[in-house]
Design a protein around this motif. Structure first.
Motif, PDB file in Angstrom:
ATOM      1  N   UNK A  54       9.897  -1.981   4.531  1.00  0.00           N
ATOM      2  CA  UNK A  54       9.315  -1.334   3.354  1.00  0.00           C
ATOM      3  C   UNK A  54       7.788  -1.302   3.397  1.00  0.00           C
ATOM      4  N   UNK A  55       7.183  -2.086   4.324  1.00  0.00           N
ATOM      5  CA  UNK A  55       5.837  -2.523   4.080  1.00  0.00           C
ATOM      6  C   UNK A  55       4.642  -1.734   4.531  1.00  0.00           C
ATOM      7  N   UNK A  56       4.634  -1.024   5.659  1.00  0.00           N
ATOM      8  CA  UNK A  56       3.354  -0.553   6.202  1.00  0.00           C
ATOM      9  C   UNK A  56       2.655   0.442   5.290  1.00  0.00           C
ATOM     10  N   UNK A  57       3.415   1.337   4.678  1.00  0.00           N
ATOM     11  CA  UNK A  57       2.798   2.301   3.764  1.00  0.00           C
ATOM     12  C   UNK A  57       2.224   1.626   2.535  1.00  0.00           C
ATOM     13  N   UNK A  58       2.969   0.663   1.972  1.00  0.00           N
ATOM     14  CA  UNK A  58       2.480  -0.052   0.804  1.00  0.00           C
ATOM     15  C   UNK A  58       1.270  -0.912   1.162  1.00  0.00           C
ATOM     16  N   UNK A  59       1.310  -1.532   2.340  1.00  0.00           N
ATOM     17  CA  UNK A  59       0.158  -2.344   2.748  1.00  0.00           C
ATOM     18  C   UNK A  59      -1.094  -1.481   2.906  1.00  0.00           C
ATOM     19  N   UNK A  60      -0.915  -0.254   3.417  1.00  0.00           N
ATOM     20  CA  UNK A  60      -2.066   0.647   3.538  1.00  0.00           C
ATOM     21  C   UNK A  60      -2.631   0.980   2.163  1.00  0.00           C
ATOM     22  N   UNK A  61      -1.741   1.208   1.201  1.00  0.00           N
ATOM     23  CA  UNK A  61      -2.173   1.500  -0.162  1.00  0.00           C
ATOM     24  C   UNK A  61      -2.907   0.308  -0.759  1.00  0.00           C
ATOM     25  N   UNK A  62      -2.330  -0.885  -0.571  1.00  0.00           N
ATOM     26  CA  UNK A  62      -2.948  -2.077  -1.122  1.00  0.00           C
ATOM     27  C   UNK A  62      -4.265  -2.398  -0.417  1.00  0.00           C
ATOM     28  N   UNK A  63      -4.398  -1.912   0.807  1.00  0.00           N
ATOM     29  CA  UNK A  63      -5.633  -2.144   1.546  1.00  0.00           C
ATOM     30  C   UNK A  63      -6.758  -1.211   1.134  1.00  0.00           C
ATOM     31  N   UNK A  70       0.330  12.480   2.228  1.00  0.00           N
ATOM     32  CA  UNK A  70       0.809  11.901   3.484  1.00  0.00           C
ATOM     33  C   UNK A  70       1.270  10.457   3.288  1.00  0.00           C
ATOM     34  N   UNK A  71       0.478   9.675   2.535  1.00  0.00           N
ATOM     35  CA  UNK A  71       0.850   8.283   2.295  1.00  0.00           C
ATOM     36  C   UNK A  71       2.079   8.194   1.405  1.00  0.00           C
ATOM     37  N   UNK A  72       2.172   9.042   0.405  1.00  0.00           N
ATOM     38  CA  UNK A  72       3.364   9.064  -0.457  1.00  0.00           C
ATOM     39  C   UNK A  72       4.613   9.358   0.358  1.00  0.00           C
ATOM     40  N   UNK A  73       4.507  10.292   1.298  1.00  0.00           N
ATOM     41  CA  UNK A  73       5.644  10.626   2.147  1.00  0.00           C
ATOM     42  C   UNK A  73       6.042   9.438   3.017  1.00  0.00           C
ATOM     43  N   UNK A  77       9.643   7.439   2.814  1.00  0.00           N
ATOM     44  CA  UNK A  77      10.509   7.262   3.983  1.00  0.00           C
ATOM     45  C   UNK A  77      10.862   5.790   4.195  1.00  0.00           C
ATOM     46  N   UNK A  78       9.876   4.924   4.040  1.00  0.00           N
ATOM     47  CA  UNK A  78      10.127   3.498   4.255  1.00  0.00           C
ATOM     48  C   UNK A  78      11.064   2.922   3.193  1.00  0.00           C
ATOM     49  N   UNK A  82      14.919   1.422   3.850  1.00  0.00           N
ATOM     50  CA  UNK A  82      15.317   0.095   3.383  1.00  0.00           C
ATOM     51  C   UNK A  82      16.481   0.176   2.401  1.00  0.00           C
ATOM     52  N   UNK A  83      17.086   1.385   2.256  1.00  0.00           N
ATOM     53  CA  UNK A  83      18.228   1.616   1.369  1.00  0.00           C
ATOM     54  C   UNK A  83      17.911   1.358  -0.096  1.00  0.00           C
ATOM     55  N   UNK A  84      16.683   1.648  -0.486  1.00  0.00           N
ATOM     56  CA  UNK A  84      16.303   1.504  -1.889  1.00  0.00           C
ATOM     57  C   UNK A  84      16.995   2.539  -2.763  1.00  0.00           C
ATOM     58  N   UNK A  85      17.450   3.639  -2.157  1.00  0.00           N
ATOM     59  CA  UNK A  85      18.164   4.660  -2.912  1.00  0.00           C
ATOM     60  C   UNK A  85      17.233   5.735  -3.436  1.00  0.00           C
TER      61      UNK A  85
END
Length: 343
Positions: A54-63, A70-73, A77-78, A82-85
């Motif tokens: 789940x993490x790399x996109x969220x970590x980029x946002x938090x960074x 592009x980041x939302x996409x 995807x992540x 992770x089957x979040x639905x």
């Protein structure tokens, strides 16, 4: 007796010779027991695979990266991987789109997302049913073969026994000789009685015998195993309905919890199982097991969002203590790598 009150513990010696008390007194005694030692690092380790997925996109946002399309996409995807639905993922993305624009810092974005995720895992709790005086509190445990159902019962029995409660196990999975033997091994290990009959016996009769045994001996809690059946097996689901009817004839308030055990690694299939079992036997809570071995732990959000069922326990390892009461805040912090932040 409320479910989570069972796991707070009570003082054995102080209450051993005390007369029976009402529910409030039991809860007061339980609240005075020492709190279970926090093990956030163990939870962090158990959810490492899902956190990585789940993490790399969220970590980029938090960074501090700007929340562009592009980041939302990437985040979408992540989350889906992770089957979040779909529904839960879209709810998360909508929150990010709306709130990230208002937040002044990456830390504020993190805290907004954290609160959103926690809220998604906290459904409205119905008022729990209570057994009448002299009757045991009954948990019916259901799920498919391979979900960790019988092992979950054994670990719950160990927690309850350690907390000072008297427990009996009902070997209601009479279709598999190995299931009865496994439960009997847990009974010997924990030191609790296991009520069983030969393979092929009537499951409802076995569970009825266990309830009668518990009532006659003043045992507080009965954990009842059931045959591991696929949610598509109509005849076996009918058998499960029969079990519930028999329990209700013994005590109209029972079962007081119907716990569905799901393999966290089964992803969206776990959601299908939750729907089907919920329709058949009025599931009241969930245990999601084997989360340490999968990157699909996001399914927890999908299940709670669609079914409204609360997660009671999660399994993040093989040891008995790795089956733990579900804490939405600790779970989300482990997924976000947030355990060291101020809440």
């Amino acid at each position: 007796m409320r479910l989570f009150g069972l796991f707070k513990g009570k003082k054995k010696d102080a209450e051993k010779d005390a007369p029976a008390t009402d529910e409030a007194a039991i809860e007061d005694a339980a609240a005075g027991a020492p709190a279970e030692q926090d093990d956030q690092p163990g939870l962090d380790a158990g959810l490492e695979k899902t956190r990585s997925r789940m993490g790399s996109g969220l970590r980029a946002l938090f960074g501090g990266r700007a929340l562009d399309d592009e980041l939302l996409e990437q985040i979408e995807e992540e989350l889906l991987l992770a089957d979040t639905g779909i529904d839960a993922t879209h709810a998360i993305l909508d929150t990010l789109r709306r709130e990230a624009k208002r937040a002044r810092t990456a830390s504020e974005v993190r805290q907004i997302l954290r609160r959103t995720l926690i809220d998604m895992l906290v459904p409205r709790e119905p008022e729990p049913s209570q057994p009448p005086p002299g009757q045991p509190w009954v948990m019916l445990v259901v799920g498919v073969n391979g979900s960790g159902k019988t092992t979950t019962i054994g670990k719950l029995a160990q927690r309850l026994q350690a907390a000072g409660h008297s427990v009996a196990l009902a070997a209601g999975d009479t279709f598999r000789a190995a299931a009865v033997e496994q439960l009997q091994q847990w009974g010997e290990r924990v030191g609790v009685p296991v009520i069983a009959q030969k393979t092929g016996s009537d499951s409802a009769a076995v569970i009825h015998d266990a309830l009668a045994h518990a009532r006659s001996r003043g045992i507080e809690i009965v954990l009842a195993d059931t045959a591991g059946r696929l949610h598509t097996q109509t005849n076996l689901m009918d058998e499960l309905r029969k079990v519930r009817r028999v329990i209700a004839r013994f005590d109209e308030t029972a079962p007081h919890e119907t716990l569905l055990v799901l393999d966290g690694g089964s992803g969206q299939n776990a959601l299908v199982q939750a729907r089907q079992f919920g329709a058949a036997v009025d599931v009241t809570g969930l245990a999601i097991t084997k989360l340490d071995g999968t990157a699909k732990g996001g399914v927890a959000f999908a299940i709670v969002q669609e079914t409204g069922l609360p997660i009671r326990f999660i399994g993040v390892g093989e040891k008995p203590e790795d089956l733990r009461p579900f804490d939405p805040e600790a779970f989300v912090d482990a997924l976000l790598g947030d355990s060291g932040t101020t809440k």
